[in-house]
Structures are given as C-alpha cells and as structure tokens.
Design a protein around this motif. Structure first.
Motif, PDB file in Angstrom:
ATOM      1  N   MET A   1       0.791  -1.178  -0.028  1.00 28.01           N
ATOM      2  CA  MET A   1       0.022  -0.130  -0.181  1.00 28.01           C
ATOM      3  C   MET A   1       0.736   1.214  -0.129  1.00 28.01           C
ATOM      4  SD  MET A   1      -3.253  -1.142   2.808  1.00 28.01           S
ATOM      5  CE  MET A   1      -3.687  -2.582   2.194  1.00 28.01           C
ATOM      6  N   ASP A   2       2.239   1.172   0.720  1.00 28.57           N
ATOM      7  CA  ASP A   2       3.008   2.345   0.664  1.00 28.57           C
ATOM      8  C   ASP A   2       3.540   2.533  -0.776  1.00 28.57           C
ATOM      9  OD1 ASP A   2       4.145  -0.105   0.685  1.00 28.57           O
ATOM     10  OD2 ASP A   2       5.497   0.380   2.247  1.00 28.57           O
ATOM     11  N   GLN A   3       3.666   1.632  -1.720  1.00 26.67           N
ATOM     12  CA  GLN A   3       4.063   1.819  -2.977  1.00 26.67           C
ATOM     13  C   GLN A   3       2.774   2.568  -3.811  1.00 26.67           C
ATOM     14  OE1 GLN A   3       4.964  -2.093  -4.783  1.00 26.67           O
ATOM     15  NE2 GLN A   3       6.996  -1.868  -4.373  1.00 26.67           N
ATOM     16  N   VAL A   4       1.578   2.090  -3.395  1.00 28.40           N
ATOM     17  CA  VAL A   4       0.375   2.768  -4.206  1.00 28.40           C
ATOM     18  C   VAL A   4       0.426   4.195  -3.757  1.00 28.40           C
ATOM     19  CG1 VAL A   4      -1.956   2.877  -4.404  1.00 28.40           C
ATOM     20  CG2 VAL A   4      -0.901   0.660  -4.474  1.00 28.40           C
ATOM     21  N   LEU A   5       0.428   4.697  -2.403  1.00 23.24           N
ATOM     22  CA  LEU A   5       0.491   5.971  -2.143  1.00 23.24           C
ATOM     23  C   LEU A   5       1.708   6.807  -2.682  1.00 23.24           C
ATOM     24  CD1 LEU A   5      -0.187   7.092   1.617  1.00 23.24           C
ATOM     25  CD2 LEU A   5       1.523   7.968   0.353  1.00 23.24           C
ATOM     26  N   PHE A   6       2.692   6.115  -2.954  1.00 23.33           N
ATOM     27  CA  PHE A   6       3.909   7.005  -3.183  1.00 23.33           C
ATOM     28  C   PHE A   6       3.822   7.338  -4.862  1.00 23.33           C
ATOM     29  CE2 PHE A   6       7.921   6.799  -5.455  1.00 23.33           C
ATOM     30  CZ  PHE A   6       8.469   8.215  -4.961  1.00 23.33           C
ATOM     31  N   ILE A   7       3.212   6.337  -5.664  1.00 20.81           N
ATOM     32  CA  ILE A   7       3.243   6.116  -7.140  1.00 20.81           C
ATOM     33  C   ILE A   7       2.215   7.330  -7.319  1.00 20.81           C
ATOM     34  CG2 ILE A   7       2.182   5.412  -8.831  1.00 20.81           C
ATOM     35  CD1 ILE A   7       3.514   2.676  -7.788  1.00 20.81           C
ATOM     36  N   VAL A   8       0.983   7.437  -6.672  1.00 16.29           N
ATOM     37  CA  VAL A   8      -0.178   8.252  -7.072  1.00 16.29           C
ATOM     38  C   VAL A   8       0.434   9.651  -6.444  1.00 16.29           C
ATOM     39  CG1 VAL A   8      -2.413   8.802  -6.264  1.00 16.29           C
ATOM     40  CG2 VAL A   8      -1.797   6.691  -6.762  1.00 16.29           C
ATOM     41  N   TRP A   9       1.033   9.980  -5.332  1.00 21.32           N
ATOM     42  CA  TRP A   9       1.450  11.020  -4.680  1.00 21.32           C
ATOM     43  C   TRP A   9       2.349  11.609  -5.786  1.00 21.32           C
ATOM     44  CZ3 TRP A   9       6.630  11.587  -2.394  1.00 21.32           C
ATOM     45  CH2 TRP A   9       6.980  12.949  -2.218  1.00 21.32           C
ATOM     46  N   ARG A  10       3.437  11.049  -6.331  1.00 22.45           N
ATOM     47  CA  ARG A  10       4.563  11.484  -7.142  1.00 22.45           C
ATOM     48  C   ARG A  10       4.149  11.859  -8.588  1.00 22.45           C
ATOM     49  NH1 ARG A  10       7.589  12.771 -10.792  1.00 22.45           N
ATOM     50  NH2 ARG A  10       9.918  12.651 -10.690  1.00 22.45           N
ATOM     51  N   GLU A  11       3.304  11.020  -9.200  1.00 24.36           N
ATOM     52  CA  GLU A  11       2.792  11.150 -10.508  1.00 24.36           C
ATOM     53  C   GLU A  11       1.862  12.256 -10.443  1.00 24.36           C
ATOM     54  OE1 GLU A  11       3.913   9.654 -13.438  1.00 24.36           O
ATOM     55  OE2 GLU A  11       5.435   9.431 -11.941  1.00 24.36           O
TER      56      GLU A  11
END
Length: 272
Positions: A1-11
C-alpha cells in the motif's frame, strides 16, 4: 500500500506541475482568454480519459488470459513498469530544467496560430503521459491482490492524491528547504528504489513459474535478521526489492540494475 500511495502522490504532483505551468501562462496571456482555459481543461479531461481507457484495456486483457498467462502478463507489466520508472527519472533529469520553457513555448505557438485543438492535444498528451504511467505502475504493483486488499489500495491511492495537492500547494509557496529541486532529487531516489523492487517482483514471478532458472534458490536465509513479510523488512521489500530468501539470478540482475542505473544517470546529470 505504501507503494501505491507513493506512486499516486509522485505522479499527481508532476501532473499538477504541468497543468499549473500551462494554467499560469494562459491566465497571463491576453491572447488566450477564457477560450484557452476551456481547451486546457478539455485537454486535462481527455488525458484522464486516455489513462482510464488504458486501465480498462489492461484489465480486459488480463481477464482473457489463463492462469499461466496471467502470471506472464503480471510479470511483464512489473518489468515494463520498472523500465518506465527509470525512463521517467532519466527524462526528468534531462528536461527538468527546461520543462517550463518547453511547455510555454509550445503553448505560445499554438495560441498565436489560434490552434486551440493543438493546445488541447498538447495538454492531453502531457496529462495522459502521467496518467498512463500511473496505470502501468499501479498494475505492476497491485497485480494479484485479492478483494480485501483492493480496498486498502484504493484508500492509499486517495491519500496519495490528497497528499499531492498539499505538496503542490507547499511547493508553490516556495522556500529554501522544500523546493521543486529538492522534491525531484528526493523522489528520484525513491523511484529508482521502487523500480528495483518492481524488477525483483517481475523476475520472481518468472522464476516461480519456471520461465527463468533461479540458479541457486534460495541463496541464503536472512529472515531471522530481517523478515521481508512484516515490519521494516516489508518496507524494504516493497521499496527496494529486499528479499530474505533471494534467488541467485534475481539478486544478480538486481545488482546489475543498480550499477547500470546509477552510472547512466550520473552521466546524464553531468551533461544536464
């Protein structure tokens, strides 16, 4: 889930940056007026729709595949996502300093020619690029998740989007500590770590179905020191590709990836 949060945040932050640059330019341009802004928002909507179509296409393809076919497809998407992340970091290192000037130059040319549909296409491509990358990254990350996990992933995605708006607002305020340059430097490192994790995930899937030899599998067992299924070990596994039971082939490719990525990006950075 931390990956998903980071990807959505960064993009999302990068997409907001692009739209923010174009919006500010149009607001300051008498020749553009309200008509230019309508085509800007139309381009944003078209870019999001393009990303949505890609998501539906990927999900549709996966539904028609057999169990082994889905394993191959999910492994392939993880590897494609890893390659796209490295390409994105490379592109930002090469064009980050001139991004604002390039966007405004393209916008100015289209406004002067009264090419409003060209303006819409420019915005659609810019937003669609970020959205499409997000779709591929997320599929490579969440492929194979069950229904109970998907709710958590959706919540993480929403949190990442809200965090992106807050981050963009803070970056627009400016400051000596939290600047656009430091933001990209920090997230560049995290993106390379995430690409390494996706690379490991894709290779492990191929090893597990016998498409690639593990060579020595496992090479060691360090779970008594740092378990990759919980706590800090899970965080390192999600963001850096750490494994407590690595296969020799996967470990070798992961090391080669870091040697190649760091060397290549350092050369690009010096040229930039």
């Amino acid at each position: 889930m931390d990956q998903v949060l980071f990807i959505v945040w960064r993009e999302s932050v990068e997409a907001l940056l692009v739209v923010g640059i174009l919006y500010a330019w149009l607001k300051a341009s008498p020749a553009a007026g309200q008509r230019g802004l309508r085509f800007l928002w139309g381009g944003v909507a078209a870019g999001l729709a393009l990303s949505g179509l890609l998501a539906l296409g990927i999900l549709g393809i996966s539904q028609f595949l057999s169990d082994d076919g889905q394993e191959y497809f999910q492994a392939g998407m993880a590897l494609v996502a890893a390659a796209l992340i490295v390409q994105m970091v490379y592109w930002m290192k090469k064009h980050g300093r001139t991004l604002k000037r390039e966007l405004e130059s393209g916008m100015s040319e289209r406004v002067q020619q009264q090419n409003w549909w060209g303006l819409l296409v420019l915005v659609m491509i810019a937003v669609g690029r970020e959205g499409s990358e997000t779709v591929v990254f997320l599929y490579g990350t969440v492929a194979g998740a069950d229904g109970s996990q998907m709710l958590g992933y959706a919540a993480a995605g929403l949190a990442g989007l809200l965090l992106a708006f807050a981050t963009f607002w803070l970056l627009q305020l400016g400051g000596r500590i939290f600047t656009w340059r430091r933001f990209f430097q920090f997230t560049e490192i995290l993106l390379l770590l995430l690409a390494g994790a996706l690379l490991v995930s894709g290779l492990e899937r191929l090893v597990s179905i016998g498409a690639l030899p593990g060579l020595v599998d496992p090479l060691w067992d360090s779970s008594h020191l740092l378990d990759d299924s919980a706590g800090v070990g899970k965080l390192f596994a999600d963001f850096a590709g750490y494994r407590s039971h690595p296969a020799l082939l996967v470990l070798g490719v992961w090391l080669a990836y870091w040697i190649a990525a760091v060397g290549f990006l350092r050369r690009v950075g010096r040229k930039a």
